[in-house]
Every structure is written in structure tokens, then in C-alpha cells.
Design an enzyme around this catalytic site. Structure first.
Site, PDB file in Angstrom:
ATOM      1  N   GLU A   1      -0.772  46.882  49.185  1.00  0.00           N
ATOM      2  CA  GLU A   1      -1.699  46.822  48.063  1.00  0.00           C
ATOM      3  C   GLU A   1      -1.100  47.448  46.807  1.00  0.00           C
ATOM      4  O   GLU A   1      -1.255  46.930  45.715  1.00  0.00           O
ATOM      5  CB  GLU A   1      -3.004  47.534  48.443  1.00  0.00           C
ATOM      6  CG  GLU A   1      -4.117  47.230  47.457  1.00  0.00           C
ATOM      7  CD  GLU A   1      -5.299  48.169  47.618  1.00  0.00           C
ATOM      8  OE1 GLU A   1      -5.298  48.985  48.546  1.00  0.00           O
ATOM      9  OE2 GLU A   1      -6.214  48.060  46.790  1.00  0.00           O
ATOM     10  N   ASP A   2      -0.433  48.583  46.959  1.00  0.00           N
ATOM     11  CA  ASP A   2      -0.049  49.362  45.796  1.00  0.00           C
ATOM     12  C   ASP A   2       1.428  49.293  45.417  1.00  0.00           C
ATOM     13  O   ASP A   2       1.841  49.884  44.450  1.00  0.00           O
ATOM     14  CB  ASP A   2      -0.402  50.848  46.029  1.00  0.00           C
ATOM     15  CG  ASP A   2      -1.907  51.042  46.146  1.00  0.00           C
ATOM     16  OD1 ASP A   2      -2.641  50.159  45.676  1.00  0.00           O
ATOM     17  OD2 ASP A   2      -2.325  52.060  46.712  1.00  0.00           O
TER      18      ASP A   2
END
Ligand code: MN
Length: 572
Positions: free
Chosen positions: A84-85
Site C-alpha cells: 500500500e505505502d
């Protein structure tokens, strides 16, 4: 001051330490590798608190190791935010760590993306749906999300007030009930307490303060209790470990809200937990406790013979000490205790346990059912409310023939439903058509049942109805009617039978084991002392005998045949 990478490393070492006993070298190396990948990919990212982002994932992994999750789950915990990051892709993850871990990380990522969509929305139904669907494929995704949420709750003070409030509410709405449903009591308590701390700081401080103040007194009372019990059990040669126990703050808060009593009145602030070696010892300890202190009527619960839906097993009883203070005692084996604290997570630790595996498989059916719910629900919101009703709430909705929902506490019967619609309908109730099938008025309703009450002009309340009515409303109406029609208010035959015998501990255990497993008899009290004329005493309640008197009598007779020493004294 923000923490540095050395702290992260230190927490990782601790995590590996927790895993060491139950993991192979290769598995531990995988955790180490996951840590290095997380460190590389999160790099200089920082959290709002100023701490390195890496600290978050390492704390999540630590929580997972603590609750007994397997190494794959812990490694996925370290990697849960990389896709996600950061730049790392799903394929790279599979190449490096294998399909299992990549699959877990993907599940968590999908939930987090849904969370972003929900941001700013009034409810969290999209998140909830994603979470449940991911969990239905692999329940470990849920464990990672629970650990993730717990760490976020631990660091919630760094967010803006509005966001804090929303996260705290969402935690109480979704995550704490899920932790409870999975039986992970440890996580549930901390999440609830932290949510309360942010939602009602004054209330939280008040309860915490009062608990702190009364602690010395409470500890003295608990110590005296423990000492006396230990002495007695030593005499009998029963090995146990006893802990004093204090309630968590949120559960006191909930009781205060429900009862509107001052905190001193909340009855089970005093408690102890007795951990035994064997299941049979649980019953022996129970008997000893009841022979020293007076049990509170109706407080005994046998969750060993009848585990809760989340597999919780324990004996519960409340007794009064010499000063009349109420004491809540839980008695369980070491393994039951482990399951009570770690629930689903323990599944992976106890994998291959012949006794436990089928139980847990059975338990996880509800997660698999989620997929069916998804097919039926038209919207995220519809899905969320349907699943929440089925999973958490103590309330259920039954439906009238016109399609109107009627909310009832779980355990309600056709009779409760009838009285909820209208008193006259209740007074004439003869049964119901539930989902098209004719059922008696004693029939217990499930969420979503469509109920059409059947009335009969000659039907009227009987004293036995009080046993089938679960709601206060129905019971009140039945009592009221019986008072006005004394000719029908014959006392129900609730016979209390005192079973007494002289025998040793083994006889006592054998007798208790029999009685607990006889559905006709309800055990209300038991005690065992070493000496005395009748040193074994069991009080049982024989349910209303107007229907099947022969069966109950036969059951007692058979018991007396198998235990010749036994005397049955009927007390009305
Ligand atoms: Mn996270």
C-alpha cells in the site's frame, strides 16, 4: 522524542524470541528477511508521531507473536503496509516470500484500500465487507488487521480529534466485537479500554481512579481468599495456580451504563481465576469453593460442558465471603485459559490437536458463511448490517408477515415475538408459522426468521410460559394475567432435589460428571469436603415435571442405582 531504528531492531528481537519455541530456523529467517524488506521499503517514512514507520509494522508483528500467531502471519504483519505505502509490488512479494505471505499481505491491503474509500463516509460498511470477505478466505488476515488496529489505537493521540473519535468508534463497532467473536480476549480488552479513553476521557479517568484507590483493599480481600482456597486444595492434593483478577475498565463502564448503579455496587469487581491441571479438577475445585463459601444462587455456569460459540470454556461461579462480599471465580485448565485469551490465534499453535481441530473447524464455519451473505446482500450497508446482526449483537431481528422487522434479544421465542407485537396476540398465542413451518410457542427464533403468530381462542397463559418467555415485556404480561386468573396460576413443579453421599474425591468427580451431562437435571450447587457424614452434596433442579414425570424419576432412580451410597431428598 521520536524513537529510532535501534528500538525497532530491539522489538524485532523480542518478537523472534516469542516465536522461537514454536518455529523452525527457516521460519525465523523468513521473519528476519521480512523485517529487512520492510526496513528497506519504508525507509525514511515517518508516522504522524514522528516515529519511523517501521516501528508500526514491527509492533504489529510483536502483537501477533504475543497472541500466538504462526510465523507466516507474523512475517505478513511486518510486510502488511509495504504494498500500500511503497513501491514494492504484489509479484515481487510473491517471488521473495512465497504465495502464502503474499496472499495475506494482499488481503490486508485490500481492506486498507477500502478503509480509504470509507474515509469521510458516515459508516464503515465497505471496510467491514472487505474485511469479512478477506477473512473468509484466510482468517489470519483478520488477526493482522486486529493487531494493526490495536497498535493504531495505542498511538491514536497523535491524530486530530475528529479522526480519533471516528477511529475509536469504528474500533468499538467492528474490531473489538470481531476480536471477541474470534475469542481473542487480550486484544478485545485493550481495544475497548483505549477506545473509551478517547471517547469519554472523564469517565475513563474516573473509573481508573476509583479502581486505583480501592486497589489495596481489593488486593487484601483477594489474597485472603486465595490463601484459604490454596490451603484447602493442598490438603486434598489438587494442584492449581490461582490469580486475582480485575475487570477491564470498559466492562465496568458498560455495567455502569446498564445498571445505573454507583461503581461500588458493581458486583464482580472482586474476582479470582483458578487454573487447574485437568478438566476433572475444575469440578473438584468448584466443589471445594462451594463448601467454604456460600454460592450465589443462579450464578453457576458450566461453559466446559457447554462452550460458548467462540469456544470459550470455563466454570463460573459467584460466592459470598464472610463479610457478604461477592466474589466471582473462573475455573479452567491451562489450555482452556490459553484459548480464552488467544482464541483463533491459538488455532495455529494447537494445529494437529485431535481434540481441538474439529472444534475449531466447526467454529470457523461462520466465516465461510460470509461468502453466502455477500451473494444475497444488495449493498455494502445491507451486507454489513446483516453480518453484524448474525455475528455480534445480542439482538436479533425477526420479521412480521408484512416484512416489518421486530428486534428481540437473542434467545427469544415465538412467545416473546407475539407479546412484542401485541399483548392480546401473546395471550392467545398457540404457536407460529416460522418461515412457513409450524412451530410451538417455545420455539427459539433466529435472526431473519419470518414469523406468523397462530392464535387459538382457547389458548391462555400458563405458569410454564414464564419459562419460555425471555423478554421482560412478555414475562410481565404473563404474570399480570396469572394474577388476575388465579385458577390458572398453579405453581410450576420446580422440584429441588438434594443428592447426598459419603465418598471419596473420585466418587464425587464421577457423580458430578454424570449429573452435569444429564439434560434432565440442572445442577445448582455442589460441594465436596473430605470429612463428614455426607461429604458429597449436589443440589439439582428438576425442571417442570408436569410433562414427563416418568423420565425425570427414572433418571434419578438410575443415578441411585449406579451410586448406591446416594440419597435423594426432595425439597419443594
Ligand atoms: Mn498498518
Amino acid at each position: 522524542m521520536p524513537l529510532n531504528l535501534a528500538t525497532c531492531r530491539h522489538i524485532l528481537e523480542e518478537t523472534i524470541g516469542l516465536l522461537r519455541k514454536r518455529s523452525s530456523m527457516e521460519e525465523l529467517e523468513l521473519v528476519e528477511k521480512a523485517y529487512l524488506a520492510a526496513a528497506r521499503h519504508h525507509g525514511a517514512q515517518r508516522r504522524v508521531s514522528g516515529d519511523p514507520f517501521l516501528l508500526h509494522v514491527v509492533e504489529v508483528a510483536h502483537i501477533l507473536a504475543e497472541i500466538g500467531a504462526d510465523t507466516e502471519t507474523v512475517a505478513a504483519g511486518l510486510l502488511h503496509d509495504v504494498v500500500e505505502d511503497t513501491e514494492l509490488t504484489d509479484d515481487e512479494l510473491t517471488d521473495c516470500f512465497g504465495g502464502g505471505i503474499a496472499h495475506l499481505v494482499r488481503g490486508v491491503t485490500e481492506v486498507e484500500l477500502a478503509e480509504r474509500d470509507d474515509d469521510g463516509e458516515p459508516d464503515n460498511s465497505a471496510t467491514f465487507k472487505r474485511l469479512m470477505l478477506a477473512a473468509s478466505h484466510d482468517p489470519r488476515v483478520l488477526l493482522i488487521k486486529l493487531a494493526d488496529r490495536l497498535h493504531n489505537m495505542r498511538t491514536l493521540q497523535y491524530l486530530e480529534p475528529e479522526k480519533r473519535r471516528r477511529k475509536a468508534l469504528e474500533t468499538l463497532d467492528i474490531y473489538a466485537p470481531l476480536a471477541h467473536r474470534l475469542g481473542v480476549a487480550r486484544l478485545r480488552w485493550e481495544m475497548e479500554d483505549r477506545a473509551l479513553m478517547f471517547l469519554h476521557p472523564e469517565v475513563y479517568a474516573d473509573i481508573a481512579g476509583q479502581l486505583r484507590q480501592s486497589r489495596p483493599q481489593r488486593e487484601a480481600v483477594v489474597n485472603a481468599f486465595v490463601e484459604r482456597l490454596e490451603g484447602k486444595l493442598n490438603e486434598l492434593g489438587i494442584e492449581v495456580t490461582i490469580f486475582g483478577r480485575s475487570k477491564h475498565i470498559y466492562s465496568i463502564y458498560r455495567k455502569l451504563m446498564k445498571s445505573r448503579q454507583p461503581i461500588e455496587e458493581i458486583k464482580d469487581l472482586l474476582g479470582a481465576r483458578v487454573i487447574t491441571r485437568r478438566t476433572a479438577d475444575c469440578y473438584s475445585v468448584l466443589g471445594v469453593i462451594h463448601s467454604i463459601w456460600r454460592p450465589v444462587a443462579g450464578s453457576f455456569r458450566d461453559y466446559i460442558a457447554n462452550p460458548k460459540p467462540n469456544l470459550y470454556q470455563s466454570l463460573h461461579t459467584s460466592v459470598l465471603d464472610e463479610q457478604g462480599r461477592r466474589f466471582e471465580v473462573q475455573i479452567r485448565t491451562e489450555r482452556m485459559n490459553f484459548l480464552a485469551e488467544y482464541g483463533l490465534a491459538a488455532h495455529f499453535t494447537y494445529k494437529g490437536d485431535e481434540e481441538l481441530d474439529p472444534l475449531l473447524d466447526n467454529e470457523l464455519i461462520w466465516l465461510r458463511r460470509i461468502v453466502d451473505w455477500e451473494k444475497q446482500a444488495s449493498s455494502d450497508r445491507g451486507f454489513a448490517s446483516a453480518v453484524k446482526v448474525d455475528l455480534f449483537s445480542e439482538q436479533i431481528f425477526a420479521i412480521t408477515p408484512k416484512g416489518d422487522p421486530v428486534d428481540l434479544p437473542r434467545g427469544s421465542t415465538v412467545l416473546d415475538f407475539a407479546f412484542r407485537i401485541h399483548t392480546d396476540l401473546g395471550l392467545r398465542c398457540a404457536g407460529a408459522r416460522v418461515n412457513g413451518q409450524v412451530q410451538p410457542l417455545t420455539y427459539r427464533l433466529s435472526a431473519g426468521d419470518r414469523v406468523e403468530v397462530i392464535t387459538n381462542s382457547s389458548a391462555h397463559p400458563r405458569p410454564s410460559w414464564l419459562r419460555y418467555a425471555h423478554t421482560a415485556q412478555a414475562r410481565h404480561a404473563i404474570r399480570h394475567w396469572l394474577r388476575e386468573h388465579p385458577e390458572h396460576a398453579v405453581k410450576p413443579n420446580r422440584t429441588l432435589v438434594r443428592l447426598a453421599a459419603k465418598g471419596d474425591l473420585e466418587t464425587y468427580r464421577a457423580l458430578l460428571d454424570r449429573v452435569v451431562h444429564l439434560p434432565e437435571l440442572e445442577l445448582t450447587k455442589c460441594s465436596y469436603t473430605r470429612f463428614g457424614h455426607s461429604n458429597i452434596i449436589l443440589n439439582v433442579r428438576v425442571p417442570d415435571t408436569d410433562k414427563r414425570p416418568a423420565e425425570e424419576a427414572a433418571c434419578l432412580e438410575e443415578l441411585c442405582r449406579d451410586f448406591p451410597e446416594l440419597t435423594c431428598e426432595v425439597r419443594r
